[in-house]
Motif scaffolding. Structure first.
Motif, PDB file in Angstrom:
ATOM      1  N   SER A 102     -13.893 -83.561  24.315  1.00 19.48           N
ATOM      2  CA  SER A 102     -14.818 -83.852  23.218  1.00 19.48           C
ATOM      3  C   SER A 102     -14.218 -84.758  22.155  1.00 19.48           C
ATOM      4  N   TYR A 103     -12.905 -84.895  22.097  1.00 18.29           N
ATOM      5  CA  TYR A 103     -12.216 -85.658  21.059  1.00 18.29           C
ATOM      6  C   TYR A 103     -12.618 -85.142  19.687  1.00 18.29           C
ATOM      7  N   ASN A 104     -12.444 -83.841  19.511  1.00 16.34           N
ATOM      8  CA  ASN A 104     -12.784 -83.206  18.251  1.00 16.34           C
ATOM      9  C   ASN A 104     -11.811 -82.057  18.061  1.00 16.34           C
ATOM     10  N   LYS A 105     -11.191 -81.990  16.869  1.00 19.49           N
ATOM     11  CA  LYS A 105     -10.143 -80.992  16.659  1.00 19.49           C
ATOM     12  C   LYS A 105     -10.660 -79.559  16.825  1.00 19.49           C
ATOM     13  N   TRP A 106     -11.835 -79.299  16.295  1.00 13.96           N
ATOM     14  CA  TRP A 106     -12.357 -77.930  16.345  1.00 13.96           C
ATOM     15  C   TRP A 106     -12.664 -77.525  17.778  1.00 13.96           C
ATOM     16  N   ALA A 107     -13.230 -78.500  18.521  1.00 16.28           N
ATOM     17  CA  ALA A 107     -13.538 -78.216  19.921  1.00 16.28           C
ATOM     18  C   ALA A 107     -12.253 -77.959  20.712  1.00 16.28           C
ATOM     19  N   LEU A 108     -11.222 -78.751  20.421  1.00 11.03           N
ATOM     20  CA  LEU A 108      -9.947 -78.596  21.133  1.00 11.03           C
ATOM     21  C   LEU A 108      -9.349 -77.218  20.865  1.00 11.03           C
ATOM     22  N   LEU A 109      -9.353 -76.823  19.589  1.00 10.85           N
ATOM     23  CA  LEU A 109      -8.802 -75.503  19.250  1.00 10.85           C
ATOM     24  C   LEU A 109      -9.610 -74.397  19.915  1.00 10.85           C
ATOM     25  N   GLY A 110     -10.930 -74.576  19.945  1.00  7.37           N
ATOM     26  CA  GLY A 110     -11.786 -73.592  20.612  1.00  7.37           C
ATOM     27  C   GLY A 110     -11.449 -73.490  22.090  1.00  7.37           C
ATOM     28  N   GLY A 111     -11.236 -74.644  22.726  1.00  7.72           N
ATOM     29  CA  GLY A 111     -10.885 -74.646  24.141  1.00  7.72           C
ATOM     30  C   GLY A 111      -9.568 -73.947  24.397  1.00  7.72           C
ATOM     31  N   LEU A 112      -8.603 -74.164  23.480  1.00  8.84           N
ATOM     32  CA  LEU A 112      -7.309 -73.494  23.627  1.00  8.84           C
ATOM     33  C   LEU A 112      -7.444 -71.992  23.474  1.00  8.84           C
TER      34      LEU A 112
ATOM     35  N   ASP B 183     -29.463 -86.027  24.905  1.00  5.51           N
ATOM     36  CA  ASP B 183     -28.172 -85.559  25.386  1.00  5.51           C
ATOM     37  C   ASP B 183     -27.255 -86.770  25.443  1.00  5.51           C
ATOM     38  N   PHE B 184     -26.256 -86.812  24.585  1.00  2.00           N
ATOM     39  CA  PHE B 184     -25.402 -88.010  24.546  1.00  2.00           C
ATOM     40  C   PHE B 184     -23.931 -87.624  24.541  1.00  2.00           C
ATOM     41  N   VAL B 185     -23.095 -88.593  24.897  1.00  2.00           N
ATOM     42  CA  VAL B 185     -21.644 -88.395  24.902  1.00  2.00           C
ATOM     43  C   VAL B 185     -21.083 -89.112  23.673  1.00  2.00           C
ATOM     44  N   PRO B 186     -20.332 -88.413  22.809  1.00  2.00           N
ATOM     45  CA  PRO B 186     -19.762 -89.063  21.635  1.00  2.00           C
ATOM     46  C   PRO B 186     -18.894 -90.254  22.037  1.00  2.00           C
ATOM     47  N   ALA B 187     -18.818 -91.244  21.163  1.00  2.00           N
ATOM     48  CA  ALA B 187     -18.176 -92.513  21.516  1.00  2.00           C
ATOM     49  C   ALA B 187     -16.738 -92.342  21.987  1.00  2.00           C
ATOM     50  N   LYS B 188     -15.977 -91.465  21.317  1.00  2.00           N
ATOM     51  CA  LYS B 188     -14.554 -91.370  21.640  1.00  2.00           C
ATOM     52  C   LYS B 188     -14.247 -90.334  22.716  1.00  2.00           C
ATOM     53  N   ALA B 189     -15.263 -89.609  23.171  1.00  2.00           N
ATOM     54  CA  ALA B 189     -15.022 -88.573  24.178  1.00  2.00           C
ATOM     55  C   ALA B 189     -14.672 -89.196  25.523  1.00  2.00           C
ATOM     56  N   HIS B 190     -13.978 -88.399  26.358  1.00  2.00           N
ATOM     57  CA  HIS B 190     -13.667 -88.835  27.723  1.00  2.00           C
ATOM     58  C   HIS B 190     -14.932 -88.632  28.554  1.00  2.00           C
TER      59      HIS B 190
END
Lengths: 369, 127
Positions: free
Chosen positions: A158-168, A72-79
């Motif tokens: 997540s600092y990921n475009k797809w994740a951001l759109l999903g969240g929206l 279980d890891f946090v991507p480098a650019k994620a908050h």
């Protein structure tokens, strides 16, 4: 003081750890198995311990162990902080909301083996409901809206475009249905004159002709639809659809993903519990009063403890029925398009709920309340 | 209501947050830790991420979100009315009165006018 604290903790452990979590875990298996049955496949049926292989039920144990020991890891650019906080915000509110659900009758400890008086209950006793407050259902609406933050933050952090759109997508969907959800049940509140789930169950009683589904069928239909939309499952799985729609927990791995996944199944159980409580008489069994069964002239006397056990089981049975029903809906209906979803919520369910409330009020007045 | 009646709510908050927090901690400590630079990049099915996800873009249903705020406040107003409907519907003499119903009918009427307005303005939908 300490007694209230301990009783609350005990009821929470009893409801969540003994009933909700096992059922939610089993649903992860039941969903795959039921979809397989509906599509003429076998589905997951292999997991076993030695020679014990109960149609593959043990898959939920295998899944849990696997998820626990995955990286279980946090991507480098994620908050970092928000990334870790989001699953907690998505999961904890559902568990908290269970506090308002009455899952059994009032227990009178010193009358356990006596037959209760049919017209007056002994004073005191402990209600099988964790949190009783006059604003019960408002507590649920308030807590449930916190879950929005979990999904939206997960997408953003997540600092990921797809994740951001999903969240929206998730946030716009939950906003579209929160108003309708609040307005759809108003009719039921109007009839019972209370917001407290326990009082609503008492009002409905053991006569099915007096249950929410009979007195407010339209409210049930609208509320159930809105509640399924809030759980973000098919036909409303626009934020995240397992096979093809990339969603807000794309970057999560291991138990971080597992938490979002489990939260969805706990929400199914919660919607089941809510529908049972508000529209299907809660823990009541048709004909079973606090001193025994009545069927017309026929009467069968039962001690308090037997009645209580039967009623808790009735609650469990109804909730599991609604879980099954939601799985059935999921594998039967195709997905909505986002604009269809907004259209359904705002232009169909909202006006219908408003009409339902006003017509219910008029009918109540016409009947002389 | 006595303050003690809220204790169970506090207990539930503590236990639920504790349980989920425990799960998250277990996730951090139980699994293996083999981090590589490749693994830590954004997951985009193998291709290099182009641009930043913090860029600005048009948010669909923004107007619907604004409408949600308005309608949510208005629906919150209906809750006290629903609970007090029986008290509002009797005159002091005990006869049934349509006072409470008329008041809410006026309010819902305004709500319906507002909804019709945003509907006709095509604010609800793919903008």
């Amino acid at each position: 003081m300490l007694m209230i604290f301990l009783l609350g903790a005990l009821k929470w452990l009893g409801l969540i750890m003994v009933f909700v979590m096992p059922v939610a875990s089993l649903l992860t298996w039941a969903e795959r198995r039921q979809s397989a049955m509906m599509q003429d496949r076998l589905g997951p049926n292999r997991a076993n311990i030695g020679s014990v292989r109960i149609w593959g039920i043990l898959h939920f144990v295998a899944d849990a162990v696997k998820m626990l020991f995955k990286e279980d890891f946090v991507p480098a650019k994620a908050h970092k902080t928000l990334f870790r906080l989001a699953p907690v915000l998505a999961f904890a509110p559902v568990l908290i909301a269970f506090a308002i659900i009455p899952f059994g009758p009032t227990i009178h400890v010193d009358h356990l083996f006596k037959v209760l008086d049919p017209y007056s209950a002994p004073s005191g006793g402990e209600r099988l409901q964790i949190f009783t407050a006059e604003f019960g259902m408002l507590f649920y609406f308030a807590i449930a809206s916190i879950a929005n933050y979990g999904t939206t933050l997960a997408g953003w952090a997540s600092y990921n475009k797809w994740a951001l759109l999903g969240g929206l997508r998730a946030s716009s969907q939950m906003m579209a249905y929160e108003v309708t959800m609040g307005l759809a049940v108003l009719g039921m509140f109007l009839v019972t004159g209370t917001l407290e789930p326990g009082a609503m169950v008492d009002w409905q009683g053991p006569n099915p002709l007096h249950w929410g589904i009979t007195v407010q069928p339209l409210a049930f239909l609208l509320f159930f639809t809105a509640a399924i939309a809030e759980t973000k499952r098919a036909p409303f799985d626009i934020p995240e659809g397992e096979p093809e729609v990339i969603g807000y927990f794309l970057e999560y791995s291991g138990l971080g993903f597992g938490t979002f996944f489990l939260a969805e199944f706990v929400e199914i159980v919660f919607v089941g519990a809510l529908m049972t409580t508000v529209f299907f008489g809660g823990y009541h069994i048709p004909g079973l009063y606090q001193n025994g069964f009545y069927f017309g002239d026929w009467f069968f006397e039962l001690p308090h403890v037997v009645v209580a056990v039967l009623q808790v089981h009735a609650f469990i049975f109804k909730v599991i029925f609604f879980c099954w029903f939601q799985l059935l809906i999921r594998w039967t209906l195709p997905r909505f398009r986002p604009d269809q979803l907004i259209h359904l919520g705002w232009k169909k369910i909202l006006p219908m709920s408003l009409a339902n409330v006003m017509i219910t009020a008029a009918v109540l007045l016409w009947l002389g309340l | 209501m006595q303050l003690a009646a809220y204790i169970p709510a506090g207990v539930v908050f503590l236990l639920s947050l504790g349980f989920v927090g425990l799960l998250m901690c277990a996730a951090i400590f139980l699994g293996p830790k083999k981090l590589t630079a490749e693994k830590l990049t954004s997951f985009e099915c193998g291709s290099e991420p182009i641009g930043s996800p913090r860029a600005r873009f048009s948010v669909k249903f923004y107007q619907v979100a604004i409408l949600f705020l308005i309608f949510d406040v208005e629906s919150a107003f209906m809750y006290p009315w629903v609970v007090n409907f029986r008290e509002l519907s009797y005159t002091p003499a005990g006869a049934v009165s349509w006072f409470g119903f008329t008041e809410m009918a006026l309010f819902v009427g305004m709500l319906v006018v507002a909804l019709t307005y945003v509907w006709r303005k095509k604010a609800i939908g793919w903008d």
